[in-house]
Design a protein around this motif. Sequence first.
Motif, PDB file in Angstrom:
ATOM      1  N   THR A 175       0.839  -1.181   0.000  1.00 11.62           N
ATOM      2  CA  THR A 175       0.000   0.000   0.000  1.00 11.62           C
ATOM      3  C   THR A 175       0.881   1.240   0.000  1.00 11.62           C
ATOM      4  N   GLU A 176       0.345   2.327  -0.487  1.00 12.41           N
ATOM      5  CA  GLU A 176       1.126   3.556  -0.561  1.00 12.41           C
ATOM      6  C   GLU A 176       0.890   4.386   0.692  1.00 12.41           C
ATOM      7  N   MET A 177       1.975   4.816   1.332  1.00 11.25           N
ATOM      8  CA  MET A 177       1.856   5.734   2.473  1.00 11.25           C
ATOM      9  C   MET A 177       3.118   6.585   2.552  1.00 11.25           C
ATOM     10  N   LEU A 178       3.045   7.618   3.384  1.00 13.29           N
ATOM     11  CA  LEU A 178       4.170   8.546   3.489  1.00 13.29           C
ATOM     12  C   LEU A 178       5.322   7.890   4.235  1.00 13.29           C
ATOM     13  N   CYS A 179       6.500   7.904   3.631  1.00 11.47           N
ATOM     14  CA  CYS A 179       7.713   7.404   4.289  1.00 11.47           C
ATOM     15  C   CYS A 179       8.532   8.601   4.750  1.00 11.47           C
ATOM     16  N   SER A 180       8.905   8.596   6.044  1.00 15.28           N
ATOM     17  CA  SER A 180       9.642   9.748   6.575  1.00 15.28           C
ATOM     18  C   SER A 180      11.060   9.791   6.029  1.00 15.28           C
ATOM     19  N   ASP A 181      11.605   8.635   5.695  1.00 13.71           N
ATOM     20  CA  ASP A 181      12.960   8.612   5.146  1.00 13.71           C
ATOM     21  C   ASP A 181      12.981   9.101   3.702  1.00 13.71           C
ATOM     22  N   CYS A 182      12.056   8.575   2.905  1.00 15.19           N
ATOM     23  CA  CYS A 182      12.011   8.972   1.500  1.00 15.19           C
ATOM     24  C   CYS A 182      11.376  10.351   1.353  1.00 15.19           C
ATOM     25  N   ASP A 183      10.640  10.803   2.390  1.00 15.74           N
ATOM     26  CA  ASP A 183       9.990  12.106   2.391  1.00 15.74           C
ATOM     27  C   ASP A 183       8.946  12.233   1.271  1.00 15.74           C
ATOM     28  N   ARG A 184       8.302  11.126   0.940  1.00 20.32           N
ATOM     29  CA  ARG A 184       7.219  11.145  -0.038  1.00 20.32           C
ATOM     30  C   ARG A 184       6.422   9.859   0.113  1.00 20.32           C
ATOM     31  N   ASP A 185       5.281   9.774  -0.594  1.00 22.37           N
ATOM     32  CA  ASP A 185       4.484   8.557  -0.567  1.00 22.37           C
ATOM     33  C   ASP A 185       5.213   7.461  -1.329  1.00 22.37           C
ATOM     34  N   THR A 186       5.400   6.317  -0.670  1.00 20.81           N
ATOM     35  CA  THR A 186       6.082   5.194  -1.314  1.00 20.81           C
ATOM     36  C   THR A 186       5.275   3.924  -1.069  1.00 20.81           C
ATOM     37  N   GLN A 187       5.608   2.874  -1.818  1.00 23.14           N
ATOM     38  CA  GLN A 187       4.987   1.570  -1.580  1.00 23.14           C
ATOM     39  C   GLN A 187       5.503   1.004  -0.265  1.00 23.14           C
ATOM     40  N   HIS A 188       4.593   0.507   0.551  1.00 27.14           N
ATOM     41  CA  HIS A 188       4.953  -0.143   1.808  1.00 27.14           C
ATOM     42  C   HIS A 188       4.397  -1.559   1.811  1.00 27.14           C
ATOM     43  N   GLU A 189       5.179  -2.488   2.338  1.00 24.80           N
ATOM     44  CA  GLU A 189       4.688  -3.841   2.513  1.00 24.80           C
ATOM     45  C   GLU A 189       4.106  -3.958   3.921  1.00 24.80           C
ATOM     46  N   VAL A 190       2.880  -4.490   3.989  1.00 27.13           N
ATOM     47  CA  VAL A 190       2.218  -4.670   5.280  1.00 27.13           C
ATOM     48  C   VAL A 190       2.856  -5.858   6.001  1.00 27.13           C
ATOM     49  N   LEU A 191       3.365  -5.617   7.232  1.00 23.50           N
ATOM     50  CA  LEU A 191       4.045  -6.671   7.990  1.00 23.50           C
ATOM     51  C   LEU A 191       3.137  -7.314   9.024  1.00 23.50           C
ATOM     52  N   SER A 192       2.211  -6.527   9.602  1.00 25.82           N
ATOM     53  CA  SER A 192       1.263  -7.119  10.537  1.00 25.82           C
ATOM     54  C   SER A 192      -0.005  -6.276  10.571  1.00 25.82           C
ATOM     55  N   VAL A 193      -1.113  -6.940  10.856  1.00 25.61           N
ATOM     56  CA  VAL A 193      -2.415  -6.274  10.902  1.00 25.61           C
ATOM     57  C   VAL A 193      -3.179  -6.745  12.137  1.00 25.61           C
ATOM     58  N   THR A 194      -4.197  -5.974  12.536  1.00 26.54           N
ATOM     59  CA  THR A 194      -5.073  -6.409  13.620  1.00 26.54           C
ATOM     60  C   THR A 194      -6.127  -7.350  13.049  1.00 26.54           C
ATOM     61  N   LYS A 195      -6.946  -7.913  13.940  1.00 25.53           N
ATOM     62  CA  LYS A 195      -8.020  -8.796  13.496  1.00 25.53           C
ATOM     63  C   LYS A 195      -8.981  -8.073  12.563  1.00 25.53           C
ATOM     64  N   LEU A 196      -9.057  -6.754  12.719  1.00 27.37           N
ATOM     65  CA  LEU A 196      -9.971  -5.959  11.900  1.00 27.37           C
ATOM     66  C   LEU A 196      -9.321  -5.489  10.599  1.00 27.37           C
ATOM     67  N   GLY A 197      -8.079  -5.903  10.370  1.00 29.93           N
ATOM     68  CA  GLY A 197      -7.429  -5.553   9.116  1.00 29.93           C
ATOM     69  C   GLY A 197      -6.784  -4.185   9.112  1.00 29.93           C
ATOM     70  N   LYS A 198      -6.533  -3.640  10.321  1.00 26.55           N
ATOM     71  CA  LYS A 198      -5.823  -2.353  10.400  1.00 26.55           C
ATOM     72  C   LYS A 198      -4.322  -2.621  10.483  1.00 26.55           C
ATOM     73  N   ILE A 199      -3.556  -1.808   9.747  1.00 24.60           N
ATOM     74  CA  ILE A 199      -2.106  -1.994   9.727  1.00 24.60           C
ATOM     75  C   ILE A 199      -1.502  -1.647  11.082  1.00 24.60           C
ATOM     76  N   THR A 200      -0.683  -2.560  11.628  1.00 26.02           N
ATOM     77  CA  THR A 200       0.054  -2.245  12.853  1.00 26.02           C
ATOM     78  C   THR A 200       1.543  -2.098  12.564  1.00 26.02           C
ATOM     79  N   LYS A 201       2.013  -2.692  11.457  1.00 25.93           N
ATOM     80  CA  LYS A 201       3.417  -2.527  11.099  1.00 25.93           C
ATOM     81  C   LYS A 201       3.558  -2.631   9.579  1.00 25.93           C
TER      82      LYS A 201
END
Length: 116
Positions: free
Chosen positions: A12-38
């Motif tokens: 998913t695309e979200m803001l990366c503080s290192d790249c200082d722009r929206d980049t592709q992120h790989e979801v590493l963990s989610v809650t039971k409700l499907g919210k990204i935790t990492k």
Amino acid sequence: MKAEKYEVGQETEMLCSDCDRDTQHEVLSVTKLGKITKASCTGCGTESTFVRGVKTAVSGGRKTSAAPYDRNRKYRKGQAMIHDTFGRGEVTAVYESQKIDVLFGDTTRKLIHSQQ
Ligand SMILES: [Zn+2]
């Protein structure tokens, strides 16, 4: 508005503080409700941790090129900085009256910015 549900391994695309722009992120963990935790940036490897949709910690990353904290500079949410005392931080909130919240490791501190 429909709440988005994510799965581990999804990108998913979200803001990366290192790249200082929206980049592709790989979801590493989610809650039971499907919210990204990492999630980690596929560009630089920075990992971000979230609690109820709010970023609570940031770590890793190959780049160490964040600029030093400068109170005269105007910051925006998601920007990274290096603080003399606290180390590497990321702006998590910007308030009026020239205040910002900056996340250092897992501690949020209030700093001033945009002092002319
Ligand atoms: Zn990145």
